[in-house]
Design an enzyme around this catalytic site. Structure first.
Site, PDB file in Angstrom:
ATOM      1  N   CYS A  46       0.832  -1.216   0.000  1.00  0.00           N
ATOM      2  CA  CYS A  46       0.000   0.000   0.000  1.00  0.00           C
ATOM      3  C   CYS A  46       0.862   1.259   0.000  1.00  0.00           C
ATOM      4  CB  CYS A  46      -0.912   0.032   1.218  1.00  0.00           C
ATOM      5  SG  CYS A  46      -2.068  -1.324   1.282  1.00  0.00           S
TER       6      CYS A  46
HETATM    7  C1  BEZ Z   1       0.563  -4.620   1.817  1.00  0.00           C
HETATM    8  O1  BEZ Z   1       0.026  -3.552   1.507  1.00  0.00           O
HETATM    9  O2  BEZ Z   1       1.759  -4.778   1.696  1.00  0.00           O
HETATM   10  C2  BEZ Z   1      -0.245  -5.760   2.315  1.00  0.00           C
HETATM   11  C3  BEZ Z   1      -1.381  -5.532   3.076  1.00  0.00           C
HETATM   12  C4  BEZ Z   1      -2.093  -6.621   3.562  1.00  0.00           C
HETATM   13  C5  BEZ Z   1      -1.684  -7.916   3.252  1.00  0.00           C
HETATM   14  C6  BEZ Z   1      -0.560  -8.112   2.449  1.00  0.00           C
HETATM   15  C7  BEZ Z   1       0.166  -7.028   1.976  1.00  0.00           C
END
Ligand code: BEZ
Length: 212
Positions: A46
């Site tokens: 994210c």
């Molecule tokens: C991420 O944004 O890296 C992420 C968020 C939740 C689960 C896996 C990855």
């Protein structure tokens, strides 16, 4: 929980965000919109997505598309996370992130898929036209960051096909030849598309991008 399908009116909402309270319809005004959800604050993928989105804002602006992100954490958490995003992505997050702690908007847009994760939103994308109808829905899992070139590309296709009787073929990019709408006869198409029409098959007619 609501199921939203293409052509439905995008549900309106009022929610807190990293830039204060936002009413969705007021925020969109009479332009296009892209609403995209993120599983949670301070997560790696994210962080890269929001930094990338900030770098693409000029391109969305050129297309009259308002950007609105969402994550299920609160506004103060968003504020701290944005500092990190700006630092590590060398950018300035310059659009609001909805603070959806009570999951009101996530539920409204069916962004939580319990068989994937009970509490976190998946990576949903909704593109909304000026009449507030939903024109595109894409869902990615948390493990896959979105391709913002692709999101711009689909905006280009949606905007072109909204105003011209054409469709865009596989892997199309703005400026490339487009497909004449199947609803138009080849004879009529030759009158409509002044740049010419090539009949590859009676059902597959190509014409230059009318806006190029
Ligand atoms: C991420 O944004 O890296 C992420 C968020 C939740 C689960 C896996 C990855």
């Amino acid at each position: 929980m609501a199921t939203i399908r293409l052509g439905d009116k995008a549900p309106d909402f009022t929610a807190d965000s990293s830039m204060g309270t936002i009413n969705f319809y007021d925020y969109l005004g009479d332009g296009w919109g892209i609403l995209f959800s993120h599983p949670a604050d301070f997560t790696p993928v994210c962080t890269t997505e929001l930094g990338t989105a900030a770098k693409f804002k000029d391109e969305f602006d050129k297309r009259n598309v308002k950007m609105l992100a969402l994550s299920v954490d609160g506004a103060s958490s968003h504020a701290e996370w944005i500092k990190d995003i700006n630092e590590v992505q060398n950018t300035t997050v310059n659009f609001p992130i909805i603070a959806d702690e009570d999951k009101k908007v996530s539920d409204l847009y069916d962004m939580i898929h319990p068989n994937a994760d009970n509490n976190l939103t998946v990576r949903s994308v909704f593109i909304i036209a000026p009449d507030k109808t939903v024109k595109l829905i894409i869902t990615y899992p948390a493990s896959t960051g979105r391709n913002f070139y692709e999101l711009l590309r689909v905006v280009d296709s949606l905007q072109l096909t909204a105003y011209h009787k054409v469709a865009t073929p596989a892997n199309w990019k703005k400026g490339e030849n487009v497909v004449v709408s199947p609803a138009i006869s080849t004879e009529d198409a030759k009158g409509i598309f002044s740049k010419g029409v090539e009949e590859v098959k009676p059902y597959l007619r190509m014409t230059p991008d009318p806006t190029a």
